[in-house]
Design a protein around this motif. Structure first.
Motif, PDB file in Angstrom:
ATOM      1  N   GLU A  16      17.374 -16.269 -29.028  1.00 51.38           N
ATOM      2  CA  GLU A  16      17.780 -15.303 -28.016  1.00 51.38           C
ATOM      3  C   GLU A  16      18.343 -16.042 -26.813  1.00 51.38           C
ATOM      4  O   GLU A  16      17.818 -17.059 -26.386  1.00 51.38           O
ATOM      5  CB  GLU A  16      16.587 -14.462 -27.557  1.00 51.38           C
ATOM      6  CG  GLU A  16      16.264 -13.327 -28.472  1.00 51.38           C
ATOM      7  CD  GLU A  16      17.304 -12.227 -28.436  1.00 51.38           C
ATOM      8  OE1 GLU A  16      17.603 -11.709 -27.352  1.00 51.38           O
ATOM      9  OE2 GLU A  16      17.809 -11.912 -29.517  1.00 51.38           O
ATOM     10  N   ARG A  63      16.482  -3.374 -19.267  1.00 51.63           N
ATOM     11  CA  ARG A  63      16.879  -4.298 -20.332  1.00 51.63           C
ATOM     12  C   ARG A  63      15.740  -4.497 -21.332  1.00 51.63           C
ATOM     13  O   ARG A  63      15.955  -4.469 -22.538  1.00 51.63           O
ATOM     14  CB  ARG A  63      17.283  -5.636 -19.723  1.00 51.63           C
ATOM     15  CG  ARG A  63      17.743  -6.650 -20.735  1.00 51.63           C
ATOM     16  CD  ARG A  63      18.244  -7.919 -20.021  1.00 51.63           C
ATOM     17  NE  ARG A  63      18.725  -8.869 -20.976  1.00 51.63           N
ATOM     18  CZ  ARG A  63      17.966  -9.752 -21.594  1.00 51.63           C
ATOM     19  NH1 ARG A  63      16.670  -9.793 -21.350  1.00 51.63           N
ATOM     20  NH2 ARG A  63      18.483 -10.594 -22.456  1.00 51.63           N
ATOM     21  N   SER A  64      14.525  -4.668 -20.832  1.00 53.42           N
ATOM     22  CA  SER A  64      13.371  -4.861 -21.717  1.00 53.42           C
ATOM     23  C   SER A  64      13.093  -3.621 -22.555  1.00 53.42           C
ATOM     24  O   SER A  64      12.835  -3.717 -23.749  1.00 53.42           O
ATOM     25  CB  SER A  64      12.129  -5.212 -20.900  1.00 53.42           C
ATOM     26  OG  SER A  64      12.305  -6.449 -20.263  1.00 53.42           O
ATOM     27  N   ARG A  65      13.142  -2.458 -21.931  1.00 56.10           N
ATOM     28  CA  ARG A  65      12.889  -1.219 -22.669  1.00 56.10           C
ATOM     29  C   ARG A  65      13.944  -0.965 -23.724  1.00 56.10           C
ATOM     30  O   ARG A  65      13.646  -0.448 -24.805  1.00 56.10           O
ATOM     31  CB  ARG A  65      12.828  -0.035 -21.713  1.00 56.10           C
ATOM     32  CG  ARG A  65      11.554   0.024 -20.939  1.00 56.10           C
ATOM     33  CD  ARG A  65      11.490   1.247 -20.064  1.00 56.10           C
ATOM     34  NE  ARG A  65      10.210   1.317 -19.382  1.00 56.10           N
ATOM     35  CZ  ARG A  65       9.980   2.001 -18.301  1.00 56.10           C
ATOM     36  NH1 ARG A  65      10.952   2.719 -17.752  1.00 56.10           N
ATOM     37  NH2 ARG A  65       8.799   2.006 -17.748  1.00 56.10           N
ATOM     38  N   SER A  66      15.191  -1.319 -23.443  1.00 56.81           N
ATOM     39  CA  SER A  66      16.257  -1.078 -24.411  1.00 56.81           C
ATOM     40  C   SER A  66      16.135  -1.984 -25.636  1.00 56.81           C
ATOM     41  O   SER A  66      16.674  -1.676 -26.689  1.00 56.81           O
ATOM     42  CB  SER A  66      17.628  -1.276 -23.759  1.00 56.81           C
ATOM     43  OG  SER A  66      17.868  -2.630 -23.475  1.00 56.81           O
ATOM     44  N   ARG A  67      15.410  -3.102 -25.498  1.00 62.19           N
ATOM     45  CA  ARG A  67      15.251  -4.038 -26.602  1.00 62.19           C
ATOM     46  C   ARG A  67      14.018  -3.733 -27.452  1.00 62.19           C
ATOM     47  O   ARG A  67      13.844  -4.350 -28.506  1.00 62.19           O
ATOM     48  CB  ARG A  67      15.172  -5.447 -26.054  1.00 62.19           C
ATOM     49  CG  ARG A  67      16.477  -5.842 -25.347  1.00 62.19           C
ATOM     50  CD  ARG A  67      16.434  -7.228 -24.804  1.00 62.19           C
ATOM     51  NE  ARG A  67      16.382  -8.152 -25.918  1.00 62.19           N
ATOM     52  CZ  ARG A  67      15.786  -9.326 -25.876  1.00 62.19           C
ATOM     53  NH1 ARG A  67      15.199  -9.725 -24.792  1.00 62.19           N
ATOM     54  NH2 ARG A  67      15.776 -10.110 -26.932  1.00 62.19           N
ATOM     55  N   LEU A  68      13.179  -2.817 -27.016  1.00 66.91           N
ATOM     56  CA  LEU A  68      11.995  -2.468 -27.800  1.00 66.91           C
ATOM     57  C   LEU A  68      12.411  -1.733 -29.071  1.00 66.91           C
ATOM     58  O   LEU A  68      13.323  -0.902 -29.045  1.00 66.91           O
ATOM     59  CB  LEU A  68      11.060  -1.569 -26.990  1.00 66.91           C
ATOM     60  CG  LEU A  68      10.285  -2.209 -25.862  1.00 66.91           C
ATOM     61  CD1 LEU A  68       9.541  -1.142 -25.066  1.00 66.91           C
ATOM     62  CD2 LEU A  68       9.317  -3.244 -26.388  1.00 66.91           C
ATOM     63  N   PRO A  69      11.750  -2.045 -30.188  1.00 66.01           N
ATOM     64  CA  PRO A  69      12.070  -1.312 -31.415  1.00 66.01           C
ATOM     65  C   PRO A  69      11.626   0.143 -31.291  1.00 66.01           C
ATOM     66  O   PRO A  69      10.727   0.471 -30.522  1.00 66.01           O
ATOM     67  CB  PRO A  69      11.275  -2.049 -32.494  1.00 66.01           C
ATOM     68  CG  PRO A  69      10.226  -2.800 -31.774  1.00 66.01           C
ATOM     69  CD  PRO A  69      10.714  -3.037 -30.387  1.00 66.01           C
ATOM     70  N   GLN A  72      10.711 -12.828 -36.816  1.00 64.70           N
ATOM     71  CA  GLN A  72      10.825 -12.424 -35.411  1.00 64.70           C
ATOM     72  C   GLN A  72      10.721 -13.633 -34.497  1.00 64.70           C
ATOM     73  O   GLN A  72      11.462 -13.759 -33.531  1.00 64.70           O
ATOM     74  CB  GLN A  72       9.748 -11.398 -35.052  1.00 64.70           C
ATOM     75  CG  GLN A  72       9.884 -10.862 -33.643  1.00 64.70           C
ATOM     76  CD  GLN A  72      11.134 -10.026 -33.459  1.00 64.70           C
ATOM     77  OE1 GLN A  72      11.336  -9.075 -34.200  1.00 64.70           O
ATOM     78  NE2 GLN A  72      11.958 -10.374 -32.493  1.00 64.70           N
ATOM     79  N   HIS A 115      13.942 -15.453 -34.687  1.00 66.76           N
ATOM     80  CA  HIS A 115      14.948 -14.663 -33.967  1.00 66.76           C
ATOM     81  C   HIS A 115      14.800 -14.855 -32.451  1.00 66.76           C
ATOM     82  O   HIS A 115      15.779 -15.005 -31.735  1.00 66.76           O
ATOM     83  CB  HIS A 115      14.793 -13.186 -34.339  1.00 66.76           C
ATOM     84  CG  HIS A 115      15.792 -12.288 -33.699  1.00 66.76           C
ATOM     85  ND1 HIS A 115      15.540 -11.641 -32.512  1.00 66.76           N
ATOM     86  CD2 HIS A 115      17.042 -11.934 -34.067  1.00 66.76           C
ATOM     87  CE1 HIS A 115      16.597 -10.923 -32.180  1.00 66.76           C
ATOM     88  NE2 HIS A 115      17.527 -11.090 -33.108  1.00 66.76           N
ATOM     89  N   ASP A 116      13.561 -14.859 -31.969  1.00 69.36           N
ATOM     90  CA  ASP A 116      13.296 -15.015 -30.537  1.00 69.36           C
ATOM     91  C   ASP A 116      13.705 -16.391 -30.025  1.00 69.36           C
ATOM     92  O   ASP A 116      14.105 -16.527 -28.869  1.00 69.36           O
ATOM     93  CB  ASP A 116      11.818 -14.771 -30.230  1.00 69.36           C
ATOM     94  CG  ASP A 116      11.416 -13.317 -30.412  1.00 69.36           C
ATOM     95  OD1 ASP A 116      12.313 -12.453 -30.524  1.00 69.36           O
ATOM     96  OD2 ASP A 116      10.198 -13.051 -30.457  1.00 69.36           O
TER      97      ASP A 116
END
Length: 88
Positions: A71, A25-31, A64, A67-68
């Motif tokens: 979340e 999940r964390s890796r998929s959210r990285l730009p 950012q 935005h955070d």
């Protein structure tokens, strides 16, 4: 030692699955990709240092941060094997 209907190693397997899901999940959210020079939301310039530190960045620091704040919190509780999750 397993109890009831569970097999040996089921608890560790659930822990491993929870960690694996969190990492994915964390890796998929990285730009990713090329960073923008100006923020998508406010059009302010994005500093070069931020663009280099975080490839694929699309928002300035202020946008950012905002935005955070909005979340949705992630519980991190793995419900794969729970009876309740199978009923939904």
């Amino acid at each position: 030692m397993a109890g009831g209907w569970s097999k040996d190693g089921d608890v560790q397997e659930q822990i491993d699955n929870t960690v694996e899901d969190a990492v994915h999940r964390s890796r998929s959210r990285l730009p990713h990709g090329e960073s923008l020079r100006h923020c998508e939301e406010c059009d302010e310039p994005i500093p070069q240092a931020r663009r280099e530190a975080l490839p694929g960045v699309r928002l300035c620091i202020n946008c950012q941060a905002e935005h955070d704040k909005h979340e949705k919190a992630f519980s991190g509780y793995n419900r794969r094997g729970s009876k309740d999750s199978q009923l939904r």
